[in-house]
Motif scaffolding. Sequence first.
Motif, PDB file in Angstrom:
ATOM      1  N   LEU A   1       0.855  -1.531  -0.120  1.00  0.00           N
ATOM      2  CA  LEU A   1       0.011  -0.014   0.014  1.00  0.00           C
ATOM      3  C   LEU A   1       0.950   1.174   0.052  1.00  0.00           C
ATOM      4  O   LEU A   1       0.679   2.106  -0.661  1.00  0.00           O
ATOM      5  CB  LEU A   1      -0.998  -0.060   1.020  1.00  0.00           C
ATOM      6  N   LEU A   2       1.837   1.315   1.067  1.00  0.00           N
ATOM      7  CA  LEU A   2       2.863   2.538   0.925  1.00  0.00           C
ATOM      8  C   LEU A   2       3.565   2.605  -0.400  1.00  0.00           C
ATOM      9  O   LEU A   2       3.741   3.905  -0.661  1.00  0.00           O
ATOM     10  CB  LEU A   2       3.709   2.349   2.178  1.00  0.00           C
ATOM     11  N   THR A   3       4.047   1.606  -0.826  1.00  0.00           N
ATOM     12  CA  THR A   3       4.536   1.571  -2.275  1.00  0.00           C
ATOM     13  C   THR A   3       3.728   2.143  -3.324  1.00  0.00           C
ATOM     14  O   THR A   3       4.252   2.899  -4.158  1.00  0.00           O
ATOM     15  CB  THR A   3       5.266   0.302  -2.624  1.00  0.00           C
ATOM     16  N   GLU A   4       2.507   1.750  -3.268  1.00  0.00           N
ATOM     17  CA  GLU A   4       1.663   2.147  -4.449  1.00  0.00           C
ATOM     18  C   GLU A   4       1.564   3.731  -4.267  1.00  0.00           C
ATOM     19  O   GLU A   4       1.284   4.452  -5.111  1.00  0.00           O
ATOM     20  CB  GLU A   4       0.198   1.536  -4.062  1.00  0.00           C
ATOM     21  N   LEU A   5       1.166   4.132  -2.996  1.00  0.00           N
ATOM     22  CA  LEU A   5       0.812   5.576  -2.737  1.00  0.00           C
ATOM     23  C   LEU A   5       2.017   6.486  -2.990  1.00  0.00           C
ATOM     24  O   LEU A   5       1.837   7.464  -3.593  1.00  0.00           O
ATOM     25  CB  LEU A   5       0.311   5.689  -1.102  1.00  0.00           C
ATOM     26  N   SER A   6       3.139   6.060  -2.654  1.00  0.00           N
ATOM     27  CA  SER A   6       4.347   6.774  -2.741  1.00  0.00           C
ATOM     28  C   SER A   6       4.522   6.841  -4.453  1.00  0.00           C
ATOM     29  O   SER A   6       4.875   7.762  -4.925  1.00  0.00           O
ATOM     30  CB  SER A   6       5.454   6.097  -2.164  1.00  0.00           C
ATOM     31  N   THR A   7       4.646   5.759  -5.043  1.00  0.00           N
ATOM     32  CA  THR A   7       4.650   5.612  -6.513  1.00  0.00           C
ATOM     33  C   THR A   7       3.996   6.442  -7.286  1.00  0.00           C
ATOM     34  O   THR A   7       4.225   7.283  -8.340  1.00  0.00           O
ATOM     35  CB  THR A   7       4.829   4.257  -7.195  1.00  0.00           C
ATOM     36  N   SER A   8       2.740   6.675  -6.788  1.00  0.00           N
ATOM     37  CA  SER A   8       1.672   7.312  -7.564  1.00  0.00           C
ATOM     38  C   SER A   8       1.835   8.923  -7.379  1.00  0.00           C
ATOM     39  O   SER A   8       1.364   9.815  -8.159  1.00  0.00           O
ATOM     40  CB  SER A   8       0.287   7.022  -7.144  1.00  0.00           C
ATOM     41  N   LYS A   9       2.736   9.214  -6.321  1.00  0.00           N
ATOM     42  CA  LYS A   9       3.075  10.660  -6.030  1.00  0.00           C
ATOM     43  C   LYS A   9       4.376  10.845  -6.559  1.00  0.00           C
ATOM     44  O   LYS A   9       4.825  11.946  -6.490  1.00  0.00           O
ATOM     45  CB  LYS A   9       2.766  10.949  -4.739  1.00  0.00           C
ATOM     46  N   ASN A  10       5.013   9.954  -7.079  1.00  0.00           N
ATOM     47  CA  ASN A  10       6.650  10.209  -7.642  1.00  0.00           C
ATOM     48  C   ASN A  10       7.472  10.594  -6.371  1.00  0.00           C
ATOM     49  O   ASN A  10       8.453  11.479  -6.383  1.00  0.00           O
ATOM     50  CB  ASN A  10       6.632  11.067  -8.567  1.00  0.00           C
ATOM     51  N   ILE A  11       7.100   9.674  -5.106  1.00  0.00           N
ATOM     52  CA  ILE A  11       8.165  10.148  -4.068  1.00  0.00           C
ATOM     53  C   ILE A  11       8.427   8.966  -3.633  1.00  0.00           C
ATOM     54  O   ILE A  11       8.021   7.808  -3.759  1.00  0.00           O
ATOM     55  CB  ILE A  11       7.314  10.885  -2.865  1.00  0.00           C
ATOM     56  N   THR A  12       9.366   8.831  -2.600  1.00  0.00           N
ATOM     57  CA  THR A  12       9.845   7.594  -1.808  1.00  0.00           C
ATOM     58  C   THR A  12       8.919   6.921  -0.662  1.00  0.00           C
ATOM     59  O   THR A  12       8.134   8.012  -0.223  1.00  0.00           O
ATOM     60  CB  THR A  12      11.165   7.570  -1.336  1.00  0.00           C
ATOM     61  N   VAL A  13       8.925   5.870  -0.233  1.00  0.00           N
ATOM     62  CA  VAL A  13       7.900   5.468   0.708  1.00  0.00           C
ATOM     63  C   VAL A  13       8.489   6.135   1.914  1.00  0.00           C
ATOM     64  O   VAL A  13       7.490   6.413   2.824  1.00  0.00           O
ATOM     65  CB  VAL A  13       8.171   3.884   0.805  1.00  0.00           C
TER      66      VAL A  13
END
Length: 133
Positions: free
Chosen positions: A43-55
């Motif tokens: 989940l954290l990977t999905e949310l961070s990837t969609s915002k182009n930031i690191t976990v």
Amino acid sequence: MHPQQSKLLNYCHARGIHVQAYSPLGTPGVKESDEPVLLDDPLLTELSTSKNITVAQLCLAWALQRGTSVVAKSASPIRQAENIQAATYHNSDNNMIPFLTDDRMKRISQWDRHYRFFRPEDWCGSMAYAVFD
């Protein structure tokens, strides 16, 4: 603070107690081989990837936006700079803006893997202290 500790956070806020999120990125260097890694969570990977930031940036921004201070350790100058960016997101007018939307904040706050990523009670033995779940 883990997302599942919202009762503790609310208790402290209601009494004017400031909360510090100690080790907000988990303790990947001090874990058993079968323990999950916070920075690898889907989940954290999905949310961070969609915002182009690191976990790590996502976790730090979430903790800061919910009103806690954070203590994050990194020996890497690149990661240190990334961590600072989580607290200093600005728009084109150079005004501070929330790093995470209300929807992302809510999704992270509802996230619960039924696991404490940092467990001082494991290290303190009989000196362990109680924390609210």
